[in-house]
Design a protein around this motif. Structure first.
Motif, short mmCIF file in Angstrom:
data_model
loop_
_atom_site.label_atom_id
_atom_site.label_comp_id
_atom_site.label_asym_id
_atom_site.label_seq_id
_atom_site.Cartn_x
_atom_site.Cartn_y
_atom_site.Cartn_z
N GLU A 20 0.84 -1.20 0.00
CA GLU A 20 0.00 0.00 0.00
C GLU A 20 0.88 1.26 0.00
O GLU A 20 0.63 2.20 -0.75
CB GLU A 20 -0.93 0.02 1.22
N ALA A 21 1.91 1.26 0.86
CA ALA A 21 2.83 2.40 0.90
C ALA A 21 3.57 2.53 -0.42
O ALA A 21 3.86 3.64 -0.88
CB ALA A 21 3.82 2.24 2.06
N GLY A 22 3.90 1.40 -1.04
CA GLY A 22 4.58 1.43 -2.32
C GLY A 22 3.72 2.07 -3.40
O GLY A 22 4.22 2.86 -4.22
N ILE A 23 2.44 1.76 -3.41
CA ILE A 23 1.54 2.36 -4.40
C ILE A 23 1.42 3.86 -4.17
O ILE A 23 1.42 4.66 -5.12
CB ILE A 23 0.15 1.69 -4.35
N ALA A 24 1.32 4.27 -2.90
CA ALA A 24 1.28 5.70 -2.58
C ALA A 24 2.55 6.39 -3.07
O ALA A 24 2.50 7.49 -3.64
CB ALA A 24 1.12 5.89 -1.07
N ALA A 25 3.70 5.74 -2.88
CA ALA A 25 4.96 6.31 -3.36
C ALA A 25 4.99 6.37 -4.88
O ALA A 25 5.53 7.33 -5.46
CB ALA A 25 6.13 5.46 -2.85
N ALA A 26 4.41 5.38 -5.54
CA ALA A 26 4.39 5.36 -7.01
C ALA A 26 3.64 6.55 -7.57
O ALA A 26 4.14 7.25 -8.47
CB ALA A 26 3.75 4.06 -7.49
N TYR A 27 2.47 6.79 -7.06
CA TYR A 27 1.67 7.91 -7.56
C TYR A 27 2.32 9.25 -7.23
O TYR A 27 2.29 10.20 -8.03
CB TYR A 27 0.26 7.85 -6.98
N THR A 28 2.93 9.32 -6.04
CA THR A 28 3.65 10.55 -5.66
C THR A 28 4.82 10.80 -6.59
O THR A 28 5.07 11.93 -7.02
CB THR A 28 4.15 10.44 -4.21
N ALA A 29 5.55 9.74 -6.93
CA ALA A 29 6.71 9.87 -7.81
C ALA A 29 6.31 10.35 -9.19
O ALA A 29 6.96 11.24 -9.77
CB ALA A 29 7.45 8.54 -7.91
N VAL A 30 5.25 9.77 -9.75
CA VAL A 30 4.80 10.18 -11.09
C VAL A 30 4.41 11.65 -11.10
O VAL A 30 4.80 12.41 -11.99
CB VAL A 30 3.64 9.30 -11.56
N LEU A 31 3.66 12.07 -10.09
CA LEU A 31 3.24 13.48 -10.01
C LEU A 31 4.45 14.40 -9.86
O LEU A 31 4.54 15.44 -10.52
CB LEU A 31 2.28 13.67 -8.84
N ALA A 32 5.40 14.02 -8.98
CA ALA A 32 6.58 14.86 -8.75
C ALA A 32 7.42 14.99 -10.01
O ALA A 32 7.87 16.09 -10.36
CB ALA A 32 7.41 14.27 -7.61
N TYR A 33 7.62 13.88 -10.71
CA TYR A 33 8.43 13.92 -11.93
C TYR A 33 7.72 14.71 -13.04
O TYR A 33 8.38 15.41 -13.81
CB TYR A 33 8.75 12.51 -12.42
N ILE A 34 6.40 14.60 -13.13
CA ILE A 34 5.67 15.38 -14.13
C ILE A 34 5.80 16.87 -13.84
O ILE A 34 6.01 17.68 -14.75
CB ILE A 34 4.18 14.95 -14.17
N ALA A 89 8.26 18.33 -12.22
CA ALA A 89 9.64 18.72 -12.51
C ALA A 89 9.88 18.84 -14.01
O ALA A 89 10.54 19.78 -14.48
CB ALA A 89 10.61 17.70 -11.89
N GLY A 90 9.34 17.89 -14.77
CA GLY A 90 9.54 17.90 -16.22
C GLY A 90 8.88 19.09 -16.90
O GLY A 90 9.50 19.76 -17.74
N THR A 91 7.63 19.36 -16.56
CA THR A 91 6.93 20.47 -17.22
C THR A 91 7.49 21.83 -16.78
O THR A 91 7.52 22.77 -17.58
CB THR A 91 5.42 20.42 -16.91
N SER A 92 7.93 21.93 -15.53
CA SER A 92 8.53 23.19 -15.08
C SER A 92 9.82 23.47 -15.85
O SER A 92 10.08 24.61 -16.25
CB SER A 92 8.80 23.15 -13.58
N THR A 93 10.60 22.43 -16.07
CA THR A 93 11.84 22.58 -16.83
C THR A 93 11.54 22.97 -18.27
O THR A 93 12.24 23.80 -18.86
CB THR A 93 12.64 21.27 -16.79
N LEU A 100 2.42 10.68 -22.14
CA LEU A 100 3.13 11.77 -21.48
C LEU A 100 3.25 12.99 -22.38
O LEU A 100 3.20 14.13 -21.90
CB LEU A 100 4.51 11.29 -21.03
N THR A 101 3.39 12.77 -23.67
CA THR A 101 3.40 13.88 -24.61
C THR A 101 2.09 14.67 -24.51
O THR A 101 2.09 15.91 -24.50
CB THR A 101 3.59 13.38 -26.05
N GLY A 102 0.98 13.95 -24.41
CA GLY A 102 -0.31 14.61 -24.24
C GLY A 102 -0.42 15.36 -22.93
O GLY A 102 -0.97 16.47 -22.88
N ILE A 103 0.13 14.79 -21.85
CA ILE A 103 0.08 15.45 -20.54
C ILE A 103 0.91 16.73 -20.55
O ILE A 103 0.45 17.79 -20.10
CB ILE A 103 0.59 14.49 -19.45
#
Length: 496
Positions: free
Chosen positions: A96-110, A112-116, A349-352
């Motif tokens: 359960e904690a792993g899934i929470a970390a997964a969704y957090t990671a995707v959001l954080a990387y998105i 970071a990527g779009t800000s850059t 991801l291109t669409g996002i």
């Protein structure tokens, strides 16, 4: 020619054996955008942090990241999954904690990527205006950047690695040239090492400098994401992780110290406060003339493009790993039959990226002050949270196996506590990161709580209603996935 030869079946995994230690190090360093950090973040640390103590602060943060890396690489033989943070936390705490970390990671990387991407578009338009007097809209540069990044992401990972390597060598080469000229001008008698003394490092503003220092180093942890495409991953990934931390840390410490010497230790804070945005370009112009200044401005654009490409690769491989483990729709887990790339994830991801840029453009918001400032800070805080959780979970994993050692227990525990302190400082001083007092922007990190809660709920649902998928969470191995026997065993354990 048979049908199977002309239309090869979709791959179940990414293309293995494509990346060596050097390839991964260059990709990670390019993702860190050293030119962007040095020109954009370091002057802010000089201005609002501990001033001349920033080089010593960078040295300390490099040591903290090495502590994290020591425990991080110890997990590689045990958790053979390209999900990195997500897989480590799932194995150490619970799924359960792993899934929470997964969704957090995707959001954080998105974020970071779009800000850059937004920062790249701004500086590209600014460079064209300042150098050639040609006006252009930042939206066009953002669209062009997304198109090129998507094309490179669709192709074999080696092509992206080559592009990132060239971009990194150019920007680092120019900065090191400026460093060399500064040191030559100062001579041995002019070198001042007070930047590394406790009284200078622990000067007022240390907390702000710690935030900027750790945010500049974030990205090296992505080495584990590429283990499926690495040559001899149990050797390559640890080497790449240590190499990325040491090279990035040495580069920042040396270059930051040289900037202090160029402006004078007693004056650096005042000079940076006067015009932080042009501190580095002004020093470049002093030592290399207008050509050097223009080259630095151009390489700032390419540095940010390389970083956006690096984040794009990170996110698509995260999506691929999550899809293969059953947490995202199955098409995202498809790899191209020829290029071995997660091409469906690339399309999504291109669409996002396009949608986020379009929203800011339609709202008439500034790509640097609004898009980059708000989302880069959010992405940095999200990744700090994940670094903390991962580092603190590693000792638990080995404790359950009755394995205790400095590398498996002491180093990751100490690193996790220190990164947790940095995370607290980031949240407490979040407005200093965003550069605004707008409540809507400064409350954005709250979204991570919502995403983590969604992940926990999803995990509970899978455990009770979809035990087969629950068993696969964080467990798919990079070789070719779980064997049938291991899947059945995991399912039996999950339903017990």
């Amino acid at each position: 020619m048979t049908r199977s030869e002309s239309n090869p079946a979709p791959r179940t995994g990414l293309l293995p054996g494509m990346l060596g230690t050097g390839d991964i190090i260059f990709m990670i360093l390019a993702c860190a955008a050293p030119m962007g950090v040095l020109a954009g973040i370091i002057p802010l640390a000089f201005a609002f942090g501990n001033g001349a103590g920033m080089p010593g602060t960078q040295l300390g943060i490099c040591a903290v990241m090495l502590l994290f890396a020591v425990g991080y690489v110890r997990m590689i033989p045990h958790v053979r999954n390209a999900g990195a943070f997500y897989a480590y936390i799932a194995a150490s705490l619970n799924k359960e904690a792993g899934i929470a970390a997964a969704y957090t990671a995707v959001l954080a990387y998105i974020c970071a990527g779009t800000s850059t991407l937004g920062a790249m578009a701004f500086f590209a338009a600014d460079f064209l205006r300042g150098t050639f007097g040609i006006e252009s809209r930042w939206e066009l540069w953002a669209a062009a950047g997304i198109a090129i990044i998507a094309w490179l992401g669709y192709r074999k990972i080696t092509m992206a690695a080559k592009v990132l390597t060239v971009a990194l060598l150019l920007e680092v080469g120019l900065i090191l040239l400026i460093d060399g000229l500064i040191l030559y001008e100062k001579g041995l008698s002019g070198l001042d090492f007070n930047s590394f003394t406790p009284s200078t490092v622990f000067a007022p503003g240390l907390g702000i400098s710690v935030i900027y220092a750790i945010n500049g180093c974030i990205g090296f942890e992505a080495t584990a994401i590429y283990q499926e495409e690495a040559k001899d991953r149990q050797v390559t990934i640890p080497r790449a992780t240590y190499g990325a931390v040491l090279i990035l840390g040495t580069f920042y410490v040396l270059s930051t110290w040289c900037l202090v010497l160029a402006a004078a230790p007693d004056d650096i804070k005042v000079v940076a406060q006067a015009d932080p945005g042009r501190l580095v370009s002004g020093i470049a112009a002093r030592y290399l003339g207008e050509v050097g200044r223009d080259a630095l401005n151009l390489l700032t654009v390419t540095s940010l493009f390389a970083a956006a490409l690096g984040f794009f690769n990170n996110i698509t491989r995260y999506m691929f790993a999550l899809s293969r483990d059953g947490l995202l729709p199955s098409p995202l887990g498809k790899a191209h039959s020829v290029h071995g790339s997660p091409y469906v994830a690339c399309g999504l991801l291109t669409g996002i990226f396009s949608a986020i840029v379009a929203l800011f453009a339609l709202a008439g918001l500034d790509p640097l002050l609004n898009l980059a400032a708000s989302l880069s800070s959010m992405g940095a805080v999200g990744l700090e949270i994940l670094l903390t959780a991962t580092s603190l979970s590693i000792p638990l994993y080995f404790a359950r196996r009755n394995e205790f050692s400095p590398g498996k227990t002491v180093a990751p525990l100490a690193g996790g506590i220190l990164i947790a302190v940095a995370t607290y400082l980031s949240l407490r001083n979040y407005s200093a990161l965003t550069g605004t007092t707008l409540l809507a922007i400064n409350c954005l990190p709250v979204l991570f709580l919502a995403v983590a809660a969604l992940g926990l709920i999803h995990g509970v649902y899978l455990r009770k209603c979809r035990p087969g998928i629950y068993a696969k969470v964080g467990a798919t191995q990079v070789e070719e996935g779980l064997s049938t026997g291991n899947v059945h065993a995991a399912v039996a354990k999950a339903t017990a």
